[in-house]
Design a protein around this motif. Sequence first.
Motif, short mmCIF file in Angstrom:
data_model
loop_
_atom_site.label_atom_id
_atom_site.label_comp_id
_atom_site.label_asym_id
_atom_site.label_seq_id
_atom_site.Cartn_x
_atom_site.Cartn_y
_atom_site.Cartn_z
N ARG A 16 1.08 -1.15 0.04
CA ARG A 16 -0.35 -0.05 0.41
C ARG A 16 0.86 1.24 -0.26
N PRO A 17 -0.03 2.00 -0.83
CA PRO A 17 1.12 3.25 -0.87
C PRO A 17 1.69 4.57 1.00
N ALA A 18 0.66 4.06 1.72
CA ALA A 18 0.85 4.24 3.45
C ALA A 18 2.41 3.60 3.29
N GLU A 19 2.64 2.37 3.54
CA GLU A 19 3.66 1.51 3.86
C GLU A 19 4.82 1.81 3.11
N VAL A 20 4.86 1.94 1.88
CA VAL A 20 6.02 2.48 0.68
C VAL A 20 6.22 4.49 1.40
N TYR A 21 5.25 4.63 1.64
CA TYR A 21 6.22 6.33 1.99
C TYR A 21 6.88 6.42 3.72
N ARG A 22 6.07 5.37 4.17
CA ARG A 22 6.11 5.24 5.97
C ARG A 22 7.72 5.24 5.74
N ARG A 23 8.13 3.89 5.02
CA ARG A 23 9.39 3.41 4.99
C ARG A 23 10.51 4.67 4.36
N ILE A 24 10.02 5.44 3.09
CA ILE A 24 10.81 6.08 1.55
C ILE A 24 10.71 6.86 2.64
N SER A 25 10.36 7.21 3.93
CA SER A 25 9.96 8.96 4.18
C SER A 25 10.91 9.13 6.01
N ASP A 26 11.15 7.61 5.87
CA ASP A 26 12.38 7.19 7.09
C ASP A 26 14.22 7.63 6.44
N PRO A 27 14.44 8.47 6.38
CA PRO A 27 16.49 8.32 6.11
C PRO A 27 16.62 7.80 6.15
N ALA A 28 16.55 7.14 7.74
CA ALA A 28 18.19 6.03 8.09
C ALA A 28 17.52 4.64 7.54
N ARG A 29 16.72 4.58 6.72
CA ARG A 29 16.63 3.12 6.16
C ARG A 29 17.01 2.77 4.65
N MET A 30 17.13 4.10 4.25
CA MET A 30 17.33 4.47 2.77
C MET A 30 18.77 3.33 2.07
N VAL A 72 14.72 18.10 4.26
CA VAL A 72 13.47 17.92 3.28
C VAL A 72 12.72 18.98 3.18
N THR A 73 12.59 18.93 2.27
CA THR A 73 11.59 20.08 1.69
C THR A 73 10.58 20.39 1.12
N ALA A 74 9.25 19.17 0.72
CA ALA A 74 8.42 18.99 0.59
C ALA A 74 7.58 17.10 0.55
N LEU A 75 6.34 17.36 1.36
CA LEU A 75 6.36 15.87 1.34
C LEU A 75 4.41 15.95 1.64
N GLU A 76 4.22 14.86 1.03
CA GLU A 76 2.65 14.37 1.01
C GLU A 76 2.05 13.18 1.45
N PRO A 77 2.02 12.99 2.98
CA PRO A 77 1.12 11.87 2.93
C PRO A 77 0.91 10.03 1.99
N ASP A 78 1.84 9.68 2.11
CA ASP A 78 1.58 8.13 0.82
C ASP A 78 1.24 8.69 -0.51
N ARG A 79 2.00 10.21 -0.26
CA ARG A 79 2.26 10.78 -2.09
C ARG A 79 3.49 11.09 -2.21
N LEU A 80 4.37 11.47 -1.26
CA LEU A 80 5.50 12.76 -2.29
C LEU A 80 6.29 12.83 -0.42
N PHE A 81 7.36 12.56 -1.20
CA PHE A 81 8.79 12.69 -0.83
C PHE A 81 10.09 13.79 -1.04
N ARG A 82 9.95 14.39 -0.77
CA ARG A 82 11.11 15.26 -1.22
C ARG A 82 12.69 15.59 -0.37
N PHE A 83 14.24 15.97 -0.55
CA PHE A 83 14.70 16.19 0.04
C PHE A 83 15.53 17.13 -0.90
N LYS A 160 11.78 -2.91 -4.00
CA LYS A 160 10.03 -3.92 -4.55
C LYS A 160 10.97 -5.11 -3.39
N LYS A 161 12.27 -5.93 -4.26
CA LYS A 161 12.09 -7.28 -3.61
C LYS A 161 11.73 -7.19 -1.26
#
Length: 166
Positions: A16-30, A72-83, A160-161
Motif C-alpha cells: 500500500r502507498p502508506a507502507e511504501v511512504y512510511r519506509r521511504i520517508s525514514d532517511p535511516a532506512r534508505m 526535507v523540502t516537500a512531503l505529502e503523506p502516502d504521495r510524496l517525499f522530497r529532499f 520492491k524485494k
Amino acid sequence: MSRTLTVSDSIVVNARPAEVYRRISDPARMGDWSPENLGATVRGGAREPSVGMVFDGRNKRGAFRWTTRCTVTALEPDRLFRFRVHAIGVTRPRLPGSIATWEYRFEAVPEGTRVTETWTDDRRSWPDFVANAFDRVATGGSVFADFQRRNIATTLRNLKKALEAG
C-alpha cells in the motif's frame, strides 16, 4: 555536451502507498535499498518526517566514504517525499552548496503502489564541461545522470524485494 539534469524511473510494489511512504520517508532506512547510501541520522531529534527536517546521510562508492547534509523540502503523506542535498564532507558535511534533489512519488495502482524515484542535478552553476569531467572522475567513467539512472534502478528493485518479502 550538455548535461542531463534529471533522471527518474518507476516500479510497482505490491504494498500500500502508506507502507511504501512510511519506509521511504525514514532517511535511516534508505541504506536498506540504495547501492550507495548507508543510512542517515536525523538531526534535532525529529521522529516523524516534516518539511524542514534535516538529516546527515552516510554514503559509499567503492573505498570512498562521505557524508551529506539534507533537508526535507516537500512531503505529502502516502504521495510524496522530497529532499535536497546541500552540503558534503568526508566525516561531516562541511562544504555547503547545491548538490542534488531526490524525490519519491507514490501512486496507488491495482497491483499496489507505483514508486517513482527522481534525481535532479542541482549543480546548475557548474559549466557542463567541468561537471562532466568531475563526474567521470567521481563515478569511474560515467556522467552522474547515467550513474544515477543505474543507482535508481537498483534502489527500486531492492525496495520492491524488501517490501514484498514482508
